[in-house]
Structure formats: C-alpha cells, structure tokens
Design a protein around this motif. Structure first.
Motif, PDB file in Angstrom:
ATOM      1  N   THR A  30       0.852  -1.194   0.000  1.00 55.08           N
ATOM      2  CA  THR A  30       0.000   0.000   0.000  1.00 55.08           C
ATOM      3  C   THR A  30       0.887   1.242   0.000  1.00 55.08           C
ATOM      4  N   GLY A  57      -4.547   0.780  -5.994  1.00 56.72           N
ATOM      5  CA  GLY A  57      -5.479   0.860  -4.881  1.00 56.72           C
ATOM      6  C   GLY A  57      -6.440  -0.320  -4.819  1.00 56.72           C
ATOM      7  N   TRP A  64      -8.134   2.117  -1.812  1.00 53.49           N
ATOM      8  CA  TRP A  64      -7.904   3.518  -2.187  1.00 53.49           C
ATOM      9  C   TRP A  64      -7.848   4.438  -0.980  1.00 53.49           C
TER      10      TRP A  64
END
Length: 147
Positions: A30, A57, A64
C-alpha cells in the motif's frame, strides 16, 4: 517497499487466508503504491499517477482510502494547511468505512498536532523494514504450531 512487501507476502497470505487469501496485498505494498503515485505526480506524470492509484489501490490493503491517506498525510506534513488536514480527514473517513469502525479518526488530532510539535525520534534504518515481515513470519509460525 516492494522488496520487503514481497518478502512479507507468504506470511501475510498464510495468516489471512481464511479472510481473503493473498489479496489484498500487505500494507508495505500500500505504501509502495502511494510512493509511486507521489513520485509520478511530482514528475508531472499525473495521468500515470492516477492509473497507479486506481489499479494499485484495488490490489492493496486498505484499498484507495489507505493509498489516499498516505498521499494526503505526506502533503499535510510537507505543507500543512487546513485543506491538507481536510484531505487527511476525508481519507480517514474512507479508512473507517474499510475497517467498519471509527477508530482511524483518532489519528486526526495527531496529524493536526504533528505540524506544530515534531519531536526528534531515534531512527533505526532497517528496524521497520525487517520488523514487518519478521513479525508476520513469527505469527504465522506460531499459528501453524498451535494448529
């Protein structure tokens, strides 16, 4: 981020197989997506940055909102304004939706205070990089041993 995120993948997938298997990819990935978006945006490659945000994402932990939080927090700590704090808050609300609870909002006062109070902290260059995959591996081994 990519290397240590990849190193953490097997233990992460093992530990969370009952919940969702290998996907979404772990938090280090991430962070890698967010860094990629920030880097591309800084280089004026906004369309590619948007594509990395949308595709990346969808693949990573916290989706996201997680990527947006890293980006918004980076902007906020670089140039703190009311607008950047609002972006952090919006990302945190998105994170609350992902986590199905409101605990992430407790980070908002910390983000607001961090721009006026920034203590000097000891930084151990490799501690975080090693700690994340190693702690997942340790938990996976303990989980396997305990059955």
């Amino acid at each position: 981020l990519l290397v240590f995120g990849a190193l953490a993948l097997p233990a992460h997938a093992y530990l969370f197989a009952d919940l969702y298997g290998w996907w979404p990819l772990n938090i280090l990935l991430t962070f890698a997506v967010a860094v990629g978006v920030l880097d591309l945006s800084t280089r004026g490659r906004d369309e590619l940055a948007a594509a990395v945000f949308v595709i990346g994402g969808a693949l990573v932990e916290y989706w996201w909102p997680g990527v947006a939080l890293v980006i918004a927090a980076t902007w906020h700590f670089q140039r703190p304004t009311g607008r950047t704090l609002v972006l952090v808050a919006v990302a945190l609300v998105g994170l609350c939706a992902v986590n199905l609870n409101g605990w992430a909002l407790l980070a908002l006062p910390v983000a607001a205070a961090a721009v006026v109070w920034s203590p000097t902290l000891l930084r151990l260059r490799w501690a975080f990089w090693l700690a994340y995959p190693l702690h997942l591996l340790a938990i996976a081994i303990l989980s396997a041993l305990m059955g």
